[in-house]
Motif scaffolding. Sequence first.
Motif, short mmCIF file in Angstrom:
data_model
loop_
_atom_site.label_atom_id
_atom_site.label_comp_id
_atom_site.label_asym_id
_atom_site.label_seq_id
_atom_site.Cartn_x
_atom_site.Cartn_y
_atom_site.Cartn_z
N ASP A 42 0.83 -1.20 0.00
CA ASP A 42 0.00 0.00 0.00
C ASP A 42 0.87 1.25 0.00
O ASP A 42 0.53 2.25 -0.65
N GLY A 43 2.00 1.20 0.71
CA GLY A 43 2.91 2.33 0.72
C GLY A 43 3.43 2.64 -0.68
O GLY A 43 3.51 3.81 -1.08
N TRP A 44 3.78 1.59 -1.43
CA TRP A 44 4.25 1.80 -2.81
C TRP A 44 3.19 2.53 -3.63
O TRP A 44 3.49 3.47 -4.38
N PHE A 45 1.94 2.08 -3.52
CA PHE A 45 0.88 2.64 -4.35
C PHE A 45 0.50 4.05 -3.90
O PHE A 45 0.13 4.89 -4.73
N GLU A 46 0.59 4.34 -2.60
CA GLU A 46 0.35 5.70 -2.14
C GLU A 46 1.40 6.65 -2.72
O GLU A 46 1.07 7.75 -3.19
N LEU A 47 2.65 6.24 -2.67
CA LEU A 47 3.72 7.05 -3.25
C LEU A 47 3.51 7.23 -4.75
O LEU A 47 3.66 8.32 -5.30
N HIS A 48 3.13 6.13 -5.41
CA HIS A 48 2.96 6.16 -6.86
C HIS A 48 1.81 7.08 -7.26
O HIS A 48 1.90 7.85 -8.23
N GLN A 49 0.72 7.00 -6.52
CA GLN A 49 -0.45 7.82 -6.85
C GLN A 49 -0.14 9.31 -6.70
O GLN A 49 -0.59 10.13 -7.50
N LYS A 50 0.66 9.66 -5.72
CA LYS A 50 0.94 11.08 -5.46
C LYS A 50 2.08 11.62 -6.33
O LYS A 50 2.04 12.77 -6.76
N PHE A 51 3.08 10.79 -6.60
CA PHE A 51 4.29 11.30 -7.25
C PHE A 51 4.72 10.53 -8.50
O PHE A 51 5.65 10.96 -9.18
N GLY A 52 4.10 9.38 -8.79
CA GLY A 52 4.61 8.51 -9.84
C GLY A 52 4.40 9.06 -11.25
O GLY A 52 3.44 9.78 -11.52
N SER A 53 5.31 8.69 -12.14
CA SER A 53 5.17 9.07 -13.55
C SER A 53 5.13 7.84 -14.46
O SER A 53 4.45 7.84 -15.48
N LEU A 54 5.87 6.79 -14.10
CA LEU A 54 5.80 5.53 -14.86
C LEU A 54 4.59 4.72 -14.41
O LEU A 54 4.09 4.89 -13.30
N LYS A 55 4.12 3.81 -15.26
CA LYS A 55 3.04 2.91 -14.88
C LYS A 55 3.60 1.85 -13.92
O LYS A 55 4.77 1.48 -14.00
N MET A 56 2.76 1.36 -13.04
CA MET A 56 3.23 0.40 -12.03
C MET A 56 3.76 -0.89 -12.65
O MET A 56 4.71 -1.48 -12.13
N LEU A 279 16.58 2.92 0.95
CA LEU A 279 16.73 3.33 -0.44
C LEU A 279 16.54 4.83 -0.53
O LEU A 279 15.58 5.37 0.04
N THR A 280 17.44 5.52 -1.18
CA THR A 280 17.21 6.93 -1.49
C THR A 280 17.47 7.15 -2.98
O THR A 280 18.43 6.62 -3.53
N VAL A 281 16.58 7.91 -3.61
CA VAL A 281 16.64 8.15 -5.05
C VAL A 281 16.35 9.61 -5.32
O VAL A 281 15.54 10.23 -4.63
N ALA A 282 17.01 10.18 -6.32
CA ALA A 282 16.73 11.54 -6.76
C ALA A 282 16.61 11.55 -8.29
O ALA A 282 17.26 10.76 -8.96
N ASP A 283 15.75 12.41 -8.82
CA ASP A 283 15.56 12.43 -10.27
C ASP A 283 15.92 13.78 -10.87
O ASP A 283 16.30 14.72 -10.16
N LYS A 284 15.80 13.88 -12.20
CA LYS A 284 16.24 15.08 -12.91
C LYS A 284 15.38 16.30 -12.60
O LYS A 284 15.80 17.43 -12.81
N GLU A 285 14.15 16.08 -12.09
CA GLU A 285 13.29 17.20 -11.73
C GLU A 285 13.61 17.77 -10.34
O GLU A 285 13.01 18.74 -9.93
N GLY A 286 14.50 17.10 -9.61
CA GLY A 286 14.84 17.58 -8.28
C GLY A 286 14.09 16.89 -7.17
O GLY A 286 14.24 17.26 -6.00
N ASN A 287 13.25 15.90 -7.50
CA ASN A 287 12.57 15.13 -6.45
C ASN A 287 13.56 14.20 -5.77
O ASN A 287 14.40 13.58 -6.42
N MET A 288 13.45 14.09 -4.45
CA MET A 288 14.30 13.18 -3.69
C MET A 288 13.42 12.39 -2.74
O MET A 288 12.48 12.93 -2.16
N ILE A 289 13.72 11.10 -2.57
CA ILE A 289 12.94 10.26 -1.66
C ILE A 289 13.87 9.54 -0.70
O ILE A 289 14.94 9.07 -1.10
N SER A 290 13.46 9.49 0.56
CA SER A 290 14.16 8.74 1.60
C SER A 290 13.19 7.67 2.07
O SER A 290 12.15 7.99 2.66
N LEU A 291 13.48 6.40 1.81
CA LEU A 291 12.51 5.31 2.01
C LEU A 291 13.15 4.15 2.75
O LEU A 291 14.28 3.77 2.45
N ILE A 292 12.41 3.59 3.70
CA ILE A 292 12.91 2.42 4.42
C ILE A 292 11.75 1.47 4.66
O ILE A 292 10.62 1.88 4.91
#
Length: 466
Positions: A42-56, A279-292
């Motif tokens: 559910d956490g993955w899908f909450e993140l995806h719904q709010k910030f995702g750009s690729l399809k799941m 896991l931490t990831v950053a993208d070209k738009e400047g979004n950064m995520i800190s996830l555990i």
Amino acid sequence: LYGLNASGRSPKSLTLEYFEKEKFKKIPAYGPLPVSVPGAVDGWFELHQKFGSLKMDEILAPAISYAENGFPLTELISWYMQNTVSRFIKAGFANIEDTYIQQNGGVLPNEGEIYKNQYLANTYKKIAQGGRDAFYKGQIAKTIADFIKNEGGFLSESDLSNHQSEWVVPVSINYRGYDVWELPPNGQGIAALQMLQILEEYDFSKIPFGSPKHLHLFTEAKKLAFEDRAKYYADMDFANVPVEELLSDSYAKERKKLIGDSASTYKAGEISAGETIYLTVADKEGNMISLIQSNYRGMGSGMVPPKLGFMLQDRGELFSLKRGQANTYEPGKRPFHTIIPAFITKDNKPFVSFGVMGGDFQPQGHAQIVMNLVDFGMNLQEAGDAPRWDHTGTSTPMGVSAVNNGEIRLESRISYETIRGLMDKKHKVSFGRGIFGGYQAIMWDTKNQVYRGASESRKDGQASGY
């Protein structure tokens, strides 16, 4: 800055009275009773719904491919799997051998050998096609619930179908001009902030890194914060956790007065008015995520639902069974959690996204990383490579009381001069292996407009850009 708490809740039909009737002193580490609702999907899908750009289905495709075609096990994963799977087979837990050995051609692979998990690939395919409801409301949920019930547990289909993550407001303190951010309880992130609030009262420009005074002050600040952790930290839907007061400057100043020149024991303050991947990831738009996320205790509860390819977590072990405590077990309650992602901002701009795996060590690791960066001028990689120390023996949210002054466990690069100095201050000192967490981080370099990444040798992680 957004915060997401996806941790799962305890079964509605499991009561504190059950544990008392069966004469449990604590919730078992393994088996069906510590299994709370799995919240990661559910956490993955909450993140995806709010910030995702690729399809799941695109996001899950690489994981499906690795599960179907296999991948060579890294050193630590193979070590944990060899030890844990063998132990659970000896304990007679169902579906372990089928899931981790038989579907891999009858072999439990060693480091560098290929491991496949078709069951997990099938589960991911169903999630990719059917969304989060395929996990929480379909055949997967029924399989999980039926299995746990057959094993003597309480997790039900309705527990799974009713689960939802919670968007929360991150909390912070300012440490020498840097805002350090954590999530509020039921996690333990604010313990790192409490430690830093106390430590800011000292001038570390005059206290060398790794010196007896550095480790002494750090350990005493940890003890103070962890006594509060034991008393106050819990699911905030069930307990009135005084977060604002615990993080206030005035409270830190009062607590700091208790620290002397030698090791001491403390009680929680009086206030008026809880295996892991990071896991931490950053993208070209400047979004950064800190996830555990974490199954706890390595691979989890030992409970493997048939043909699904995964083991359920045992986070429910981290409740207290003592009545009247903030973290006392209740139905539908989230247990105290040890896993904490972190973030640092400077002048309201992103600076560092980071985390340090490792149970009770995590707040200590967070505070050490922040001090290494801010007080001791280390770069992002040095901050993780620097030697660490861990203090154990304070009170816990599970109802365990402090043991004397506890014990400081050191990595080998701490000097003997420091060890002697700590002994002079009445600290008990020892060494530990594998208890010092695993750090990963991404820094945003405002001047050069680039990201910097760091990982470390204590884990199998890596820093990569593409």
